[in-house]
Enzyme design. Structure first.
Site, PDB file in Angstrom:
ATOM      1  N   ASP A  15      52.909  47.971  48.165  1.00 49.91           N
ATOM      2  CA  ASP A  15      53.880  47.270  49.011  1.00 49.91           C
ATOM      3  C   ASP A  15      53.539  45.801  49.226  1.00 49.91           C
ATOM      4  O   ASP A  15      52.430  45.354  48.924  1.00 49.91           O
ATOM      5  CB  ASP A  15      54.008  47.980  50.373  1.00 49.91           C
ATOM      6  CG  ASP A  15      52.672  48.525  50.896  1.00 49.91           C
ATOM      7  OD1 ASP A  15      51.623  47.947  50.542  1.00 49.91           O
ATOM      8  OD2 ASP A  15      52.687  49.506  51.644  1.00 49.91           O
TER       9      ASP A  15
ATOM     10  N   HIS B 203      53.354  57.117  58.110  1.00 51.21           N
ATOM     11  CA  HIS B 203      53.902  56.461  56.907  1.00 51.21           C
ATOM     12  C   HIS B 203      52.874  56.423  55.775  1.00 51.21           C
ATOM     13  O   HIS B 203      51.670  56.369  56.014  1.00 51.21           O
ATOM     14  CB  HIS B 203      54.471  55.064  57.210  1.00 51.21           C
ATOM     15  CG  HIS B 203      53.486  53.995  57.550  1.00 51.21           C
ATOM     16  ND1 HIS B 203      53.664  53.100  58.589  1.00 51.21           N
ATOM     17  CD2 HIS B 203      52.300  53.638  56.985  1.00 51.21           C
ATOM     18  CE1 HIS B 203      52.646  52.273  58.632  1.00 51.21           C
ATOM     19  NE2 HIS B 203      51.802  52.573  57.676  1.00 51.21           N
TER      20      HIS B 203
ATOM     21  N   ASP C 198      52.091  56.594  62.486  1.00 51.94           N
ATOM     22  CA  ASP C 198      53.346  57.358  62.530  1.00 51.94           C
ATOM     23  C   ASP C 198      53.534  58.228  61.280  1.00 51.94           C
ATOM     24  O   ASP C 198      54.599  58.791  61.063  1.00 51.94           O
ATOM     25  CB  ASP C 198      54.545  56.406  62.679  1.00 51.94           C
ATOM     26  CG  ASP C 198      54.614  55.390  61.544  1.00 51.94           C
ATOM     27  OD1 ASP C 198      53.737  55.407  60.643  1.00 51.94           O
ATOM     28  OD2 ASP C 198      55.552  54.572  61.534  1.00 51.94           O
TER      29      ASP C 198
ATOM     30  N   GLU D 223      58.526  54.513  56.284  1.00 52.13           N
ATOM     31  CA  GLU D 223      58.482  54.841  57.703  1.00 52.13           C
ATOM     32  C   GLU D 223      59.180  56.172  57.962  1.00 52.13           C
ATOM     33  O   GLU D 223      59.819  56.734  57.066  1.00 52.13           O
ATOM     34  CB  GLU D 223      59.162  53.720  58.506  1.00 52.13           C
ATOM     35  CG  GLU D 223      58.494  52.351  58.347  1.00 52.13           C
ATOM     36  CD  GLU D 223      57.197  52.211  59.150  1.00 52.13           C
ATOM     37  OE1 GLU D 223      56.433  53.188  59.284  1.00 52.13           O
ATOM     38  OE2 GLU D 223      56.936  51.088  59.628  1.00 52.13           O
TER      39      GLU D 223
HETATM   40  C1  F6R Z   1      49.277  49.393  52.954  1.00 53.86           C
HETATM   41  C2  F6R Z   1      49.982  50.642  53.198  1.00 53.86           C
HETATM   42  C3  F6R Z   1      49.969  51.302  54.534  1.00 53.86           C
HETATM   43  C4  F6R Z   1      48.564  51.424  55.122  1.00 53.86           C
HETATM   44  C5  F6R Z   1      48.629  52.097  56.488  1.00 53.86           C
HETATM   45  C6  F6R Z   1      47.261  52.213  57.136  1.00 53.86           C
HETATM   46  O1  F6R Z   1      49.386  49.003  51.607  1.00 53.86           O
HETATM   47  O2  F6R Z   1      50.608  51.110  52.303  1.00 53.86           O
HETATM   48  O3  F6R Z   1      50.521  52.580  54.414  1.00 53.86           O
HETATM   49  O4  F6R Z   1      47.756  52.167  54.252  1.00 53.86           O
HETATM   50  O5  F6R Z   1      49.464  51.351  57.328  1.00 53.86           O
HETATM   51  O6  F6R Z   1      46.767  50.945  57.422  1.00 53.86           O
HETATM   52  P1  F6R Z   1      45.295  50.743  57.988  1.00 53.86           P
HETATM   53  O7  F6R Z   1      44.355  51.106  56.904  1.00 53.86           O
HETATM   54  O8  F6R Z   1      45.224  49.272  58.315  1.00 53.86           O
HETATM   55  O9  F6R Z   1      45.174  51.617  59.174  1.00 53.86           O
END
Ligand code: F6R
Length: 256
Positions: free
Chosen positions: A63, A134, A132, A139
């Site tokens: 992403d 994701h 959440d 989301e």
């Molecule tokens: C980032 C991504 C997100 C993160 C998730 C956890 O490329 O795809 O799904 O992996 O938001 O983020 P952290 O590791 O910062 O808790």
């Protein structure tokens, strides 16, 4: 789904790094799906320290924020350059990250899917998980069949990511993300989750019903998923002891 519970994030990260290292050594032309975020920083440090040969590897990131230029300190282009790419010999032409500044976003998303198809898909897809549930930036209520597209971040995700930007107001509202359908086509999904903040999302993803209210639960449909977590993230799992027992019984040929 294989659940690997380790005493702390450091041990779990080292195991995940070993799995990735093994992939690159056994398949020098591997296609890796990469993630960003706090969870991945230590993993990339370990991969850099492992001094692997990335010259044949192709990468696809999950992403990117819409509107951020590649040199913006919070863009995922910047994150990847700083945490991994500038330390390893992956050829720049084999690095793929969605262009958050594309004038034609649907066209960019379609082209991204096309590039993935052209290389024959992803061998190992790294995933973090949002509080959440994701994965990527899919989301809650994202279609479980979704492909790469634009998504609007939830207030919760913008709040979670405000720590990187300094304030919530600076977190972009939109992202380009691989879809859940895109992620499920990877040949192996490797998810990492650390800390008490992930415990609820992990319990729902692993043991809850398959529902777009917890996008990570879609991984239950995938034939090969490995989830590395620490004790804190595992806290709400009802079958914790069983997962530990399964891991301890692993035959040698299956060990990481
Ligand atoms: C980032 C991504 C997100 C993160 C998730 C956890 O490329 O795809 O799904 O992996 O938001 O983020 P952290 O590791 O910062 O808790």
């Amino acid at each position: 789904m294989e659940i690997i519970i380790q005493p702390n994030p450091g041990v779990a990260t080292s195991l995940a790094a070993r799995l990735l290292g093994k992939t690159i050594r056994e398949k020098p032309e591997a296609v890796l799906g990469l993630a960003t975020g706090g969870t991945m920083e230590a993993l990339y440090r370990e991969l850099v320290a492992a001094k692997l040969d990335w010259s044949g590897v192709t990468t696809f990131n999950l992403d990117e924020y819409v509107g951020l230029p590649p040199d913006h300190p919070q863009s995922y282009h910047h994150f990847m350059r700083e945490n991994l790419f500038r330390h390893v010999n992956v050829p720049p032409g084999r690095i793929n990250i969605p262009d958050g500044q594309a004038a034609n976003i649907p066209g960019e998303c379609e082209a991204y899917e096309g590039k993935l198809f052209a290389v024959g898909g992803i061998d190992v897809q790294l995933l973090g998980i949002g509080t959440d549930g994701h994965i990527g930036f899919n989301e809650q209520t994202s279609s479980l069949a979704s492909r790469t597209r634009i998504k609007t971040l939830t207030p919760q995700t913008r709040k979670d990511n405000a720590r990187f930007f300094g304030s919530e107001a600076q977190v972009p509202h939109h992202v380009i993300t691989m879809g859940i359908g895109t992620i499920l086509e990877s040949r192996h999904c490797v998810m990492l989750a650390f800390g008490a903040g992930k415990a609820k999302a992990i319990a729902l993803a692993v043991e809850g019903p398959i529902t777009s209210m917890n996008p990570a639960s879609a991984l239950q449909l995938h034939p090969k998923v490995t989830v590395f977590m620490d004790e804190a993230a595992a806290a709400n799992l009802t079958l914790k002891d069983y997962y530990r027992w399964v891991y301890d019984q692993k035959p040698d040929w299956q060990k990481i």
